[in-house]
Design an enzyme around this catalytic site. Sequence first.
Site, PDB file in Angstrom:
ATOM      1  N   TRP A  79      -2.616   2.271  -4.143  1.00 20.01           N
ATOM      2  CA  TRP A  79      -2.825   1.382  -2.986  1.00 20.01           C
ATOM      3  C   TRP A  79      -4.300   1.160  -2.676  1.00 20.01           C
ATOM      4  CZ3 TRP A  79       1.099   3.536   1.202  1.00 20.01           C
ATOM      5  CH2 TRP A  79       2.410   3.313   0.742  1.00 20.01           C
TER       6      TRP A  79
ATOM      7  N   HIS B  19     -11.142   6.752 -11.563  1.00 20.95           N
ATOM      8  CA  HIS B  19     -10.865   5.309 -11.465  1.00 20.95           C
ATOM      9  C   HIS B  19     -12.186   4.555 -11.573  1.00 20.95           C
ATOM     10  CE1 HIS B  19      -9.647   1.429  -9.861  1.00 20.95           C
ATOM     11  NE2 HIS B  19      -8.391   1.787 -10.117  1.00 20.95           N
TER      12      HIS B  19
ATOM     13  N   GLU C  68     -13.339   2.134 -10.031  1.00 24.14           N
ATOM     14  CA  GLU C  68     -13.991   1.823  -8.751  1.00 24.14           C
ATOM     15  C   GLU C  68     -14.768   3.037  -8.241  1.00 24.14           C
ATOM     16  OE1 GLU C  68     -10.545   0.333  -6.695  1.00 24.14           O
ATOM     17  OE2 GLU C  68     -10.576  -1.458  -7.936  1.00 24.14           O
TER      18      GLU C  68
ATOM     19  N   GLY D 105      -2.201  -1.829  -9.063  1.00 18.46           N
ATOM     20  CA  GLY D 105      -2.928  -1.894  -7.803  1.00 18.46           C
ATOM     21  C   GLY D 105      -2.268  -2.878  -6.845  1.00 18.46           C
ATOM     22  N   GLY D 106      -2.782  -4.110  -6.814  1.00 20.42           N
ATOM     23  CA  GLY D 106      -2.345  -5.111  -5.845  1.00 20.42           C
ATOM     24  C   GLY D 106      -0.832  -5.303  -5.793  1.00 20.42           C
TER      25      GLY D 106
ATOM     26  N   SER E   9      -4.208  -5.735 -13.305  1.00 18.56           N
ATOM     27  CA  SER E   9      -3.463  -6.956 -12.963  1.00 18.56           C
ATOM     28  C   SER E   9      -2.042  -6.969 -13.531  1.00 18.56           C
ATOM     29  CB  SER E   9      -4.257  -8.195 -13.397  1.00 18.56           C
ATOM     30  OG  SER E   9      -5.508  -8.230 -12.734  1.00 18.56           O
TER      31      SER E   9
HETATM   32  C1  PEP Z   1      -5.850  -0.285 -10.211  1.00 18.91           C
HETATM   33  O1  PEP Z   1      -6.202  -0.194  -9.054  1.00 18.91           O
HETATM   34  O2  PEP Z   1      -5.842   0.743 -10.900  1.00 18.91           O
HETATM   35  C2  PEP Z   1      -5.427  -1.572 -10.732  1.00 18.91           C
HETATM   36  C3  PEP Z   1      -5.022  -1.646 -11.959  1.00 18.91           C
HETATM   37  O3  PEP Z   1      -5.483  -2.656  -9.864  1.00 18.91           O
HETATM   38  P1  PEP Z   1      -4.818  -4.105 -10.074  1.00 18.91           P
HETATM   39  O4  PEP Z   1      -3.396  -3.887 -10.535  1.00 18.91           O
HETATM   40  O5  PEP Z   1      -4.871  -4.751  -8.727  1.00 18.91           O
HETATM   41  O6  PEP Z   1      -5.612  -4.819 -11.108  1.00 18.91           O
END
Ligand code: PEP
Length: 261
Positions: A12, A103, A105, A242-243, A221
């Site tokens: 999240w 991660h 980020e 993620g999203g 994604s």
């Molecule tokens: C993630 O946060 O690990 C990720 C893959 O994000 P998203 O699915 O939004 O690209």
Amino acid sequence: MSDRTLLLAGNWKMNHDHLEAISSVQKLAWALEDAKLDDSACEVVVIPPFTDIRSVQTLVQGDKLWLKYGAQDVSQHAPGAHTGEIAASFLSRLGCSYVVIGHSERRADNHETNETVAAKLRAAVEAELTPIVCVGESLQQRQDRTHIDFTLGQLDESLAGFTADELDGLVIAYEPVWAIGTGETATAADAAEMATAIRARIGEKFGTGLAESTRILYGGSVKTANVAEIVASADVDGALVGGASLSGPDFAALCKAAVAK
Ligand code: PEP
């Protein structure tokens, strides 16, 4: 066909406060039930912000939900004078099964290196948390065709100093940085190529037992529309999402699509 259990983990990030977390997990649980999914088909994990974990624990335990939960990060330190840090043992006591480590980020925002990742992995292993170690290249590295060497280098350094026994249960998430939150997804072939390379490298370093048991996820994604194709590859054992994991019903639909691959 491998006997590795399909794993769908929803990261999240810094979304949903603890009240929103309760609502999201309730809706996810109802939607999984409607979809007739249970733990015989896959493992479903939510990875909320730290401040939500106690609420999620209360709900999961109170309602005897089969889904699992984890944390997005962990301190490399034992409990003590480390302001703002969260110890691995605290997460274990909250019933966390998983912890995400490294991660992209966090590597970007908090300057986490592979050495930091290895130290956090050590803390997670000692607290009996299942680590989800994230690796993956930048767009430039993919364009330069150095993506495999770079990602395997991250893997080597993150797992340096561990034995195969210590890494039992390990999960690796291959997350190309250029695909995270951008709407750009690696092709199923790209994800499969890297997952196969990662499994081979684990085999070289730690033996075939660990290579066969390690689950390798793809992240970047992932959506309901593309998950089936991605997890259809023999070496891809699930997704870090993620999203598309923020809405309970949408995440349940994604899980259903993955199981139906
Ligand atoms: C993630 O946060 O690990 C990720 C893959 O994000 P998203 O699915 O939004 O690209």
